[in-house]
Design a protein around this motif. Structure first.
Motif, mmCIF file in Angstrom:
data_model
loop_
_atom_site.group_PDB
_atom_site.id
_atom_site.type_symbol
_atom_site.label_atom_id
_atom_site.label_comp_id
_atom_site.label_asym_id
_atom_site.label_seq_id
_atom_site.Cartn_x
_atom_site.Cartn_y
_atom_site.Cartn_z
ATOM 1 N N UNK A 320 0.836 -1.199 0.000
ATOM 2 C CA UNK A 320 0.000 0.000 0.000
ATOM 3 C C UNK A 320 0.872 1.250 0.000
ATOM 4 N N UNK A 321 0.613 2.124 -0.944
ATOM 5 C CA UNK A 321 1.324 3.390 -1.007
ATOM 6 C C UNK A 321 0.365 4.548 -0.850
ATOM 7 N N UNK A 322 0.690 5.491 0.037
ATOM 8 C CA UNK A 322 -0.127 6.684 0.256
ATOM 9 C C UNK A 322 0.780 7.898 0.107
ATOM 10 N N UNK A 323 0.433 8.763 -0.832
ATOM 11 C CA UNK A 323 1.231 9.962 -1.090
ATOM 12 C C UNK A 323 0.328 11.167 -1.215
ATOM 13 N N UNK A 324 0.668 12.216 -0.478
ATOM 14 C CA UNK A 324 0.006 13.522 -0.601
ATOM 15 C C UNK A 324 1.112 14.535 -0.854
ATOM 16 N N UNK A 325 1.129 15.089 -2.068
ATOM 17 C CA UNK A 325 2.240 15.962 -2.427
ATOM 18 C C UNK A 325 1.754 17.248 -3.079
ATOM 19 N N UNK A 326 2.531 18.297 -2.887
ATOM 20 C CA UNK A 326 2.306 19.584 -3.552
ATOM 21 C C UNK A 326 3.646 20.050 -4.085
ATOM 22 N N UNK A 327 3.602 20.789 -5.194
ATOM 23 C CA UNK A 327 4.854 21.222 -5.790
ATOM 24 C C UNK A 327 4.728 22.505 -6.569
ATOM 25 N N UNK A 328 5.871 23.054 -6.891
ATOM 26 C CA UNK A 328 5.978 24.293 -7.656
ATOM 27 C C UNK A 328 7.106 24.128 -8.654
#
Length: 833
Positions: A320-328
């Motif tokens: 199980x992979x859980x990713x919450x990401x934000x970027x610029x």
């Protein structure tokens, strides 16, 4: 886990790039408006991965590849490692799930799972700073779907100096960014197996320089192997918004992913024949190509959490992979310089579950070995619960692994500035940059021993063991709440809570005059590692086992006297620094418009992560490494190549040499098939040739890739008898091919992947057979914007072995193996709007 390409962007049906850098806001068409047209002639796109600034690849001294969006739909695989099987020079071992993969490049060793020397990126930044974290490989947190524009790969070359911890190369998954208005909606379903999926993607300009793109997928089902429950469940959504302005752009993006997959790990088999030509047979009631060791009769089991409290583990969470990401991402011109910056913060977590048969034997032997004379067996669950086992059916003494990936947060920033100067009659391109990263590794490993039958078909059931005196020796099939097999019970029962900080300034210069281009680049990586490790294996009186009422029934059973725990009051310190210098220099000569030659030499390195934080490597009091040289491994590479591209013909040939040293721990097997942990202190070298080409003539197209590799263990300080041997799992020859025909209403063809034999272990006794997989595809366009597709992976149901967990054929013939999926057919309906 498995691989394709070299130097042009025309591979496997891809098209050639133009000379703009993909990060500069130059449109890269998203497709969607005319799906048939996109399928027939993918749009030109720029190559931007692992280089200072994009230019025609025939003018650069690198080996690079691109797999375009139109080609991804033809590969009959969905995992990232499965896609990478189609890139020449890359060795990718997978059962087509994201996680439990092993990926390497150009003969560099596959000592363990993950991708140690090859970095996986998403939109130009690493998914994880270290691709081989134990029980947390980078591809577990990365997915391919309709938001994907293309896959770019660079092998060797400037990858050492334009990214940290990537001396072997970089594979970058690049997202669509909405340059043209249009979208895609696709539904797909397994034929003969339960797995349904829906994908969508939509992007569009918004006016005044604004544009956006959003997309993702969701899937659910048992999958292509019989496990008795929905092993696949979840998906992701990605979105980005871009503002373009004169001289640059700024882009904001975000991703949320929560997806689980089954772990198609090692599976028991019968091995006969000879070590040079072994024969693999299924055990009664089992099929290694369509079964897995998981079962709906053993979905949950008891154990202890990282605070030494009783808890329940859910094996059905699989990988199980859980990713919450934000970027610029931003780029702009200032005073003649092109300045760009990429930033991303990713909140990453998940879970790793695996069940491996350690001993497979007839029931009476299992009873006697673990229960003593007169011990009896009976089912602990499933449809036969309570029923005694009195025959000689095969049982497995298994190890259950659960790794909680509490926090693998990753924050990265890459700032660079480039300028082109006129110097004499040529152009000098200079680049300077600085890379910053912070990688958290907070994870907890738990192990348990259990006994189960081998019914197959997702119906393996737990088995209880009772002594001759009537004393229960297991709890619901669990024999011990720890590893406890030939090693101390708490040998690998560990929690890591460590942070890695990386600061890396870098610079490059490239001078092009007429047909000649000469360049070089330099990078200085500085790392700081701080944190704690909880493990009794670090000694110092640390307690690692106890008796504990796991099931909370008020009594302590025999199994509950064997419980691995963490020494919570005695953490070992981790506190050390490291630094290393990487460099790369190359020359390219454009002999004629369609033909060029190049040569390059590079030195890079890969910092080691949690794998070296164990007894013998770490001073648990000071936190320093006992031997500072274990902090990183140096990789040296040389390559020389020919590149030809004219009309419908493309051909690239590259000769390469690579060497590295490694101090690590490798999970292997002895001659009896028993799993063993092997300390490694070696140097390796490899040389070989990569070929990649494409021919297009009217409706016909043929893409080819091939790699010949001669790899060896040059020095082994632990076991000199291995010197001169070929590293395990590295074949001499592998190839990829895709012939296809593109007509008005239909496109059809097949993907071929093949490899010669390799050795199962570094001892070079047992050979793993080679294979050729045939995976045809057909795409039918009944009306404009509609595509019906059928993909058949491994249509001839070939037995394709990934790994055999034995150094030689065991005396009893029983061992474990991992294989690729058998025949897997998927149908899809896509609508472009």
């Amino acid at each position: 886990m498995r691989k394709f390409s070299l130097l042009a962007a025309t591979l496997l049906g891809t098209t050639m790039p133009h000379t703009a850098w993909a990060g500069d806001g130059v449109p890269a068409p998203d497709g969607g408006a005319n799906e048939k047209a996109a399928s027939a002639a993918p749009a030109k796109k720029a190559f931007s991965t692992g280089v200072a600034k994009g230019r025609d690849l025939l003018d650069t001294a690198i080996s690079a590849s691109v797999i375009d969006e139109a080609d991804l739909a033809k590969l009959s695989v969905s995992s990232v490692a499965g896609i990478m099987q189609n890139i020449p020079g890359i060795r990718s071992e997978t059962s087509d799930t994201d996680g439990f993969s092993a990926i390497t490049v150009r003969g560099l060793p596959l000592s363990a799972d993950g991708s140690k020397f090859l970095q996986l990126q998403e939109d130009g930044l690493p998914v994880l700073e270290f691709g081989d974290l134990h029980f947390a490989s980078a591809d577990q947190f990365l997915r391919a779907d309709l938001t994907l524009s293309q896959v770019q790969a660079i092998r060797g070359g400037s990858a050492s100096t334009f990214a940290s911890n990537s001396p072997g190369g970089v594979v970058n998954l690049i997202s669509r960014t909405g340059e043209t208005a249009g979208g895609l909606l696709q539904v797909s379903s397994g034929i003969g197996h339960d797995l349904k999926r829906i994908d969508f993607a939509y992007g569009s300009p918004l006016g005044d320089g604004w544009r956006f793109h959003v997309g993702g997928f969701y899937r659910q089902g048992e999958g292509p192997r019989a496990i008795g429950y929905d092993g696949f469940k979840g998906g992701q959504i990605k979105a980005n918004v871009t503002k373009a302005f004169e001289g640059g752009f700024i882009r904001f993006y975000a991703k949320y992913m929560d997806d689980r997959q089954p772990n198609y790990s090692l599976f028991p088999i019968l091995l006969t024949g000879t070590n040079d030509a072994p024969k693999v047979s299924d055990l009664p009631g089992n099929d290694i190509r369509s079964d897995a060791f998981e079962s709906h009769y053993t979905p949950r089991y008891l154990g202890v959490d990282q605070n030494n409290n009783p808890t329940t583990f859910d094996a059905q969470n699989g990988l199980r992979g859980v990713t919450k990401s934000v970027g610029l991402e931003a780029q702009f011109d200032v005073a003649g310089w092109t300045v760009s910056n990429r930033f991303r913060f990713a909140d990453i977590g998940g879970e790793y579950n695996e069940s491996i048969p350690m001993i497979t034997a007839p029931a009476p032997m299992v009873a006697g070995l673990f229960g003593g004379p007169g011990a009896t067996l009976a089912y602990a669950g499933g449809p036969s619960a309570g029923q005694a086992i009195s025959d000689a059916r095969l049982l497995a003494y298994s190890i259950r692994i659960n790794a909680k990936q509490n926090q693998l947060d990753n924050a990265t920033n890459d700032l660079r500035a480039s300028r082109v100067w006129t110097v004499g009659e040529g152009k000098l391109t200079t680049t300077a940059g600085v890379y910053n990263a912070s990688q958290t590794v907070d994870m907890y490993w738990n192990f348990a021993n259990a006994i189960n039958d081998l019914a197959g078909g997702g119906a393996n059931a737990p088995v209880n063991l009772t002594s001759a005196g009537g004393v229960p020796l297991t709890d619901g099939g669990t024999y011990a709440y720890g590893f406890g097999f030939g090693v101390p019970l708490a040998a690998y029962h560990t929690r890591y809570d460590v942070n890695y900080k990386v600061l890396a300034p870098y610079a490059s210069a490239n001078y092009q005059i007429g047909k000649l281009a000469i360049g070089g680049s330099l990078r200085w990586d500085r790392g700081s590692v701080k944190g704690r490790v909880f493990s009794s294996s670090l000694g110092g009186g640390r307690i690692g086992e106890t008796a504990l009422d796991i099931n909370r029934n008020g009594t302590i059973s025999v199994a509950e006297t064997k419980v691995a725990i963490l020494p919570l009051t005695q953490p070992a310190a981790v506190d050390y620094d490291y630094d290393y210098v990487s460099y790369s220099t190359g020359v390219n000569y454009r002999v004629a418009e369609p033909f060029s030659v190049f040569a390059r030499y590079s030195r890079g390195a890969r910092a080691n992560a949690e794998r070296i934080l164990g007894a013998g490597s770490l001073d648990p009091n000071s936190g320093a490494l006992i031997d500072p040289s274990t902090a990183y491994n140096v990789v040296k590479q040389a390559e020389v190549g020919l590149k030809f591209r004219k009309a419908g013909l493309t051909a690239y040939v590259t000769g390469f040499w690579a060497s590295t040293g490694e101090r690590n721990y490798q999970i292997g097997a002895d001659a009896s098939g028993q799993v063993v942990v092997i300390p490694i202190n070696r140097t390796y070298s490899a040389k070989g040739i990569e070929f990649e080409g494409e021919v297009r003539e009217g409706p016909f197209a043929l893409t080819l890739g091939a790699t010949w590799t001669n790899a060896s263990i040059t020095k082994d300080f632990t076991d000199p008898a291995l010197e001169g041997n070929r590293p395990r799992h590295i074949p001499t020859f592998s190839f990829q091919a895709r012939p296809e025909v593109n007509l008005d209403k239909v496109t059809f063809g097949t993907v071929l992947n093949g490899t010669t034999s390799s050795f199962a272990q570094d001892s070079n006794v047992l050979k793993q057979p080679g294979y050729v997989l045939v995976s045809p595809f057909v795409q039918f366009h009944p009306v404009d914007r509609v595509t019906l597709g059928v993909n058949a992976f491994n249509v001839f149901d070939k037995l394709a072995i990934v790994q055999i967990a034995s150094a030689a054929i065991p005396a009893g013939g029983l061992t474990n193996a991992q294989v690729m999926n058998g025949r897997t057919v998927t149908a899809s309906l896509r609508y472009a709007f």
